[in-house]
Design an enzyme around this catalytic site. Structure first.
Site, PDB file in Angstrom:
ATOM      1  N   ARG A  36       0.756  -1.295   0.018  1.00 50.95           N
ATOM      2  CA  ARG A  36      -0.099   0.014  -0.017  1.00 50.95           C
ATOM      3  C   ARG A  36       0.862   1.414  -0.132  1.00 50.95           C
ATOM      4  O   ARG A  36       0.720   2.269  -0.816  1.00 50.95           O
ATOM      5  CB  ARG A  36      -0.887  -0.084   1.186  1.00 50.95           C
ATOM      6  CG  ARG A  36      -2.081  -0.845   1.016  1.00 50.95           C
ATOM      7  CD  ARG A  36      -2.845  -1.112   2.320  1.00 50.95           C
ATOM      8  NE  ARG A  36      -4.148  -1.908   2.332  1.00 50.95           N
ATOM      9  CZ  ARG A  36      -4.226  -2.972   2.134  1.00 50.95           C
ATOM     10  NH1 ARG A  36      -3.356  -3.899   2.028  1.00 50.95           N
ATOM     11  NH2 ARG A  36      -5.316  -3.510   2.048  1.00 50.95           N
ATOM     12  N   SER A 174     -13.751  -9.994  -1.662  1.00 44.99           N
ATOM     13  CA  SER A 174     -12.635  -9.570  -1.254  1.00 44.99           C
ATOM     14  C   SER A 174     -12.827  -8.081  -1.012  1.00 44.99           C
ATOM     15  O   SER A 174     -13.105  -7.279  -1.871  1.00 44.99           O
ATOM     16  CB  SER A 174     -11.723  -9.645  -2.305  1.00 44.99           C
ATOM     17  OG  SER A 174     -10.126  -8.989  -2.019  1.00 44.99           O
ATOM     18  N   SER A 175     -12.275  -7.599   0.192  1.00 49.90           N
ATOM     19  CA  SER A 175     -11.994  -6.123   0.657  1.00 49.90           C
ATOM     20  C   SER A 175     -11.186  -5.454  -0.464  1.00 49.90           C
ATOM     21  O   SER A 175     -10.933  -4.241  -0.253  1.00 49.90           O
ATOM     22  CB  SER A 175     -11.574  -5.987   2.172  1.00 49.90           C
ATOM     23  OG  SER A 175     -10.385  -6.515   2.169  1.00 49.90           O
ATOM     24  N   GLU A 322      -6.776 -14.781   6.850  1.00 53.78           N
ATOM     25  CA  GLU A 322      -5.540 -14.982   6.374  1.00 53.78           C
ATOM     26  C   GLU A 322      -4.745 -15.745   7.535  1.00 53.78           C
ATOM     27  O   GLU A 322      -3.867 -16.442   7.598  1.00 53.78           O
ATOM     28  CB  GLU A 322      -4.622 -13.848   5.867  1.00 53.78           C
ATOM     29  CG  GLU A 322      -4.402 -13.097   7.382  1.00 53.78           C
ATOM     30  CD  GLU A 322      -4.041 -11.632   6.771  1.00 53.78           C
ATOM     31  OE1 GLU A 322      -3.113 -11.159   7.103  1.00 53.78           O
ATOM     32  OE2 GLU A 322      -4.704 -10.865   5.938  1.00 53.78           O
ATOM     33  N   ARG A 353      -8.509 -22.314   0.335  1.00 52.67           N
ATOM     34  CA  ARG A 353      -7.753 -22.648   1.476  1.00 52.67           C
ATOM     35  C   ARG A 353      -8.591 -23.745   2.398  1.00 52.67           C
ATOM     36  O   ARG A 353      -8.016 -24.313   3.104  1.00 52.67           O
ATOM     37  CB  ARG A 353      -7.592 -21.291   2.349  1.00 52.67           C
ATOM     38  CG  ARG A 353      -6.181 -20.741   1.589  1.00 52.67           C
ATOM     39  CD  ARG A 353      -5.677 -19.493   2.362  1.00 52.67           C
ATOM     40  NE  ARG A 353      -4.610 -18.911   1.733  1.00 52.67           N
ATOM     41  CZ  ARG A 353      -3.966 -17.695   2.048  1.00 52.67           C
ATOM     42  NH1 ARG A 353      -4.813 -16.878   3.041  1.00 52.67           N
ATOM     43  NH2 ARG A 353      -2.974 -17.345   1.685  1.00 52.67           N
TER      44      ARG A 353
END
Length: 432
Positions: A36, A174-175, A322, A353
């Protein structure tokens, strides 16, 4: 301990602890913060320095992507210097390699639209299965010219500027779809007004991280916490102030090390744990005590002490998906049942996952049931065997945690941890 083989080998014997582990570790910088910071430096109004940047595959890919767009990124030292080319610059190259980095695949296209020229995006084979169509549709609605999709590969045909404005999307997968638009939004003519419609957005701490970093760069951002409007984020047009930033340790990468203390009844110190942070890995301080571990934040860092008996838990991990692989590994070692919920979105991560964890933990003897949005695990005797990672660094983390207390676990492609932690296997092997 059992001495580890060469981590570059196809199957790596996970080191086994002979008793409670007592160790300290200093982690590399946060991938989420580094990427970021690099992207914001690329759209800033002057040069920026990203201090103690994580050097890993994901961050090198982000640096290369910015160079492809014409920005100057000097990553020779520990502190990376970014000199932006400015909006409307011609791309230096016509292609961006996303590798397996979701932040590159999702965060860079909105910035590529500001260039004057075509830029193609592609990545590793598995990246062609990860969701991106929602973001591409949103960019089209904001006035960006695109070819291809709804998955990799695709082309952004930059026109030097983007109209921007209001866009409605479903970010339940997804954010990063929202973060991607916010990170570039101040550079669009009308800014962006992003409205989510659909099931809850996962990984909200990562979205809060994006908002906090934008504000530090002087960007005017309205989010649900400040506006009182649920599922709406607005970024006003204006300059992104150049900023020198120091990167915190990667708290999500702390998960296997802290889990090692919990699994062996030992003590592990992760140095330099921040007192306040937007990183979702900080939630480990809440999760591990639910399993019986002790957590103490000291002047040195976070200390976790393992319990005499590791117990299961029932927890919603939607905001910290995560962490699911390592938490699932601990649950497979616990003395009581566990339920992990709210993580349907991690089926679209580096691999599915949920299915991968059910398959690989089950292959070691775990009594595990796959749910649509998570896993159920019940106590069962575990045994050694091959644990496939599916080119997913978090799966490797789960494998080594189980392998620390179950002899004979062979980790396929432990080198995949270089995605966010180069040298992980050597650090892990040197702990005890």
């Amino acid at each position: 301990m059992v001495h580890a083989a060469d981590p570059s080998a196809a199957d790596w014997p996970a080191p086994v602890a002979e008793g409670p582990v007592d160790a300290a570790v200093r982690l590399p910088g946060s991938k989420s913060l580094t990427n970021r910071a690099l992207l914001l430096a690329g759209v800033a109004d002057g040069p920026s320095v990203v201090r103690r940047a994580l050097r890993s595959r994901d961050t090198e890919l982000m640096a290369a992507a910015l160079r492809a767009l014409g920005h100057d990124v000097d990553s020779a030292g520990d502190d990376w210097v970014v000199r932006p080319a400015g909006a409307g610059a011609a791309p230096a190259r016509d292609a961006v390699d996303c590798g397996l980095a979701g932040t590159v695949m999702r965060f860079v296209p909105p910035v590529a639209a500001l260039a004057s020229g075509r830029v193609g995006f592609d990545g590793d084979p598995h990246m062609r299965t990860r969701p991106i169509g929602t973001l591409l549709d949103a960019l089209r609605d904001l006035g960006v010219a695109l070819e291809g999709g709804p998955t990799l590969p695709f082309v952004v045909a930059g026109r030097g500027s983007v109209p921007g404005g209001r866009v409605v999307l479903d970010a339940s997968a997804s954010s990063q779809f929202v973060s991607a638009l916010l990170l570039a939004g101040a550079t669009y003519d009308a800014g962006v007004d992003v409205v989510h419609e659909g099931p809850p957005v996962p990984s909200l701490p990562h979205l809060e991280m994006t908002v906090a970093m934008l504000r530090e760069h002087g960007v005017d951002v309205a989010d649900p916490a400040t506006s009182g409007e649920p599922d709406r984020w607005r970024v006003a047009p204006g300059p992104v102030r150049a900023l020198d930033r120091a990167i915190e340790p990667d708290l999500s990468n702390a998960a296997p090390f802290l889990a090692l203390a919990a699994a062996t009844g030992g003590r592990v110190l992760v140095r330099d744990w921040p007192r306040t942070t937007t990183q979702p890995g900080d939630r480990l301080r809440e999760i591990l005590p639910l399993m019986g571990a002790g957590c103490e934040l000291t002047d040195e860092g976070l200390v976790v002490t393992g319990p005499d008996e590791l117990v299961g838990l029932d927890v919603d991990l939607r905001d910290v998906g995560e962490l699911t692989p390592v938490v699932a590994a601990l649950c497979a070692l616990a003395s009581s049942p566990s339920v992990l919920r709210g993580v349907a979105h991690i089926r679209g991560h580096e691999t599915d996952r949920i299915t991968a964890l059910a398959t690989e933990l089950g292959g070691l003897g775990a009594d595990v049931t796959e749910r649509e949005d998570g896993l159920e695990l019940r106590p069962a005797p575990l045994h050694g065997g091959r644990f496939r990672t599916y080119a997913d660094h978090r799966m490797a983390h789960a494998a080594v945690v189980v392998g620390a207390v179950v002899p004979g676990v062979e980790v396929e492609d432990v080198a995949t941890t270089a995605k966010t932690f180069p040298g992980f296997a050597d650090v892990w092997s040197g702990l005890w």
